[in-house]
Design a protein around this motif. Structure first.
Motif, short mmCIF file in Angstrom:
data_model
loop_
_atom_site.label_atom_id
_atom_site.label_comp_id
_atom_site.label_asym_id
_atom_site.label_seq_id
_atom_site.Cartn_x
_atom_site.Cartn_y
_atom_site.Cartn_z
N TYR A 30 0.84 -1.21 0.00
CA TYR A 30 0.00 0.00 0.00
C TYR A 30 0.87 1.25 0.00
CZ TYR A 30 -4.06 2.94 1.03
OH TYR A 30 -5.05 3.88 0.95
N ALA A 31 1.88 1.28 0.85
CA ALA A 31 2.78 2.44 0.88
C ALA A 31 3.50 2.59 -0.44
CB ALA A 31 3.79 2.28 2.02
N ALA A 32 3.90 1.47 -1.06
CA ALA A 32 4.55 1.54 -2.37
C ALA A 32 3.61 2.12 -3.42
CB ALA A 32 5.02 0.15 -2.79
N GLY A 33 2.33 1.74 -3.35
CA GLY A 33 1.36 2.31 -4.28
C GLY A 33 1.22 3.81 -4.11
N GLN A 34 1.23 4.26 -2.89
CA GLN A 34 1.15 5.71 -2.65
C GLN A 34 2.37 6.41 -3.24
OE1 GLN A 34 0.61 5.37 1.67
NE2 GLN A 34 -1.39 6.34 1.45
N MET A 35 3.54 5.81 -3.09
CA MET A 35 4.75 6.41 -3.65
C MET A 35 4.68 6.49 -5.17
SD MET A 35 7.67 4.52 -1.34
CE MET A 35 7.57 4.48 0.44
N SER A 48 4.79 9.60 -7.96
CA SER A 48 5.95 9.77 -8.83
C SER A 48 5.70 9.41 -10.29
CB SER A 48 7.12 8.92 -8.31
OG SER A 48 6.82 7.54 -8.42
N GLU A 49 4.60 8.70 -10.59
CA GLU A 49 4.33 8.24 -11.95
C GLU A 49 2.94 8.71 -12.40
OE1 GLU A 49 6.60 6.68 -13.69
OE2 GLU A 49 8.03 6.32 -12.06
#
Length: 264
Positions: A205-210, A214-215
């Motif tokens: 989930y945190a990776a998705g927010q990042m 950024s993309e």
């Protein structure tokens, strides 16, 4: 009963009684051969979501533990009612756990619970190794001790190169889509990119927010995956397969480039 856990506050309250009983049963079956029990996966990365997440546990035992006892443990834990979507438990001999390896290497790989297809396997030779490499990497980085010796005393981290290879294999597996929810495929891809950029394991989930930040090209798709994963697993959204495929193709390119650069 909570006194059985090394640190009850380190695990979510919804699964605390279950993990306490899991430790009790594991100690009862394995006896003095039990070395450590620790949580990996979403619990280790502090993103357990009740109704959505599995419980991921690693058990380390003395190599002298007889095979029939390993099977007895699988039976005992299968009889226990899991409050999460399922239990994914892996048991390793201590000598294997203590060395860095790109192999699966387990003595028991157990999946059981309400929403998981049951299996208990005892031979790692035919298993895709990448999931076990990733689990051990997360365990070394962030594992939550439930019982026994500290995680880093018993578990070696896979090399960075082996972790990158495992990430690439995981992205290829999610690209095929078999057995994976669409939102999990997207967020696993996000985590792969974050690992390539930072060398750290973060919650999906945190990776998705990042990645959403950024993309911009993929923000709408990633945001839909984030909203979907907030729902119970049975209510997960369908996502456009062509968009999912395009996103994972882009992720694979990023990981492949990272692997090439690492090989230098």
């Amino acid at each position: 009963m909570t006194g059985l856990l090394a640190d009850p506050q380190a695990v979510p309250v919804e699964v605390r009684p279950y993990l306490t009983e899991l430790v009790r049963r594991t100690r009862e079956v394995c006896g003095s051969s039990l070395v450590s029990v620790f949580a990996v996966g979403s619990i280790a990365l502090q993103d357990y979501r009740h109704g959505r997440s599995d419980i991921d546990v690693t058990v380390v035992v003395d190599p002298s533990l007889p095979g029939p006892v390993v099977r007895e443990l699988a039976d005992s834990l299968t009889d226990q009612t899991c409050p999460a979507t399922g239990l994914e438990l892996v048991l390793y001999d201590a000598d294997f756990a203590a060395r860095s390896s790109a192999e699966a290497g387990f003595r028991l790989n157990l999946n059981t619970g309400p929403l998981l297809r049951y299996h208990a396997t005892y031979d790692p030779s035919g298993a895709p190794a990448f999931w076990f490499v990733i689990d051990r990497a997360i365990g070394y980085q962030s594992g939550r001790l439930l019982f026994g010796r500290p995680v880093r005393e018993v578990l070696a981290a896979p090399s960075h190169e082996d972790q990158l290879a495992a990430v690439l294999d995981s992205v290829r597996d999610h690209s095929r889509g078999v057995g994976h929810l669409a939102d999990n495929r997207i967020l696993n891809g996000c985590r792969a990119v974050v690992f390539c950029r930072t060398g750290r394991w973060v919650a999906k989930y945190a990776a998705g927010q990042m990645l959403s930040s950024s993309e911009p090209e993929f923000r709408p798709l990633v945001d839909r995956a984030l909203r979907s994963v907030e729902l119970p697993r049975s209510q997960a959204w369908d996502l456009p397969q062509d968009e999912v495929r395009d996103f994972l193709d882009r992720v694979r390119e990023i990981v492949e480039r990272t692997v090439r650069n690492a090989d230098g």
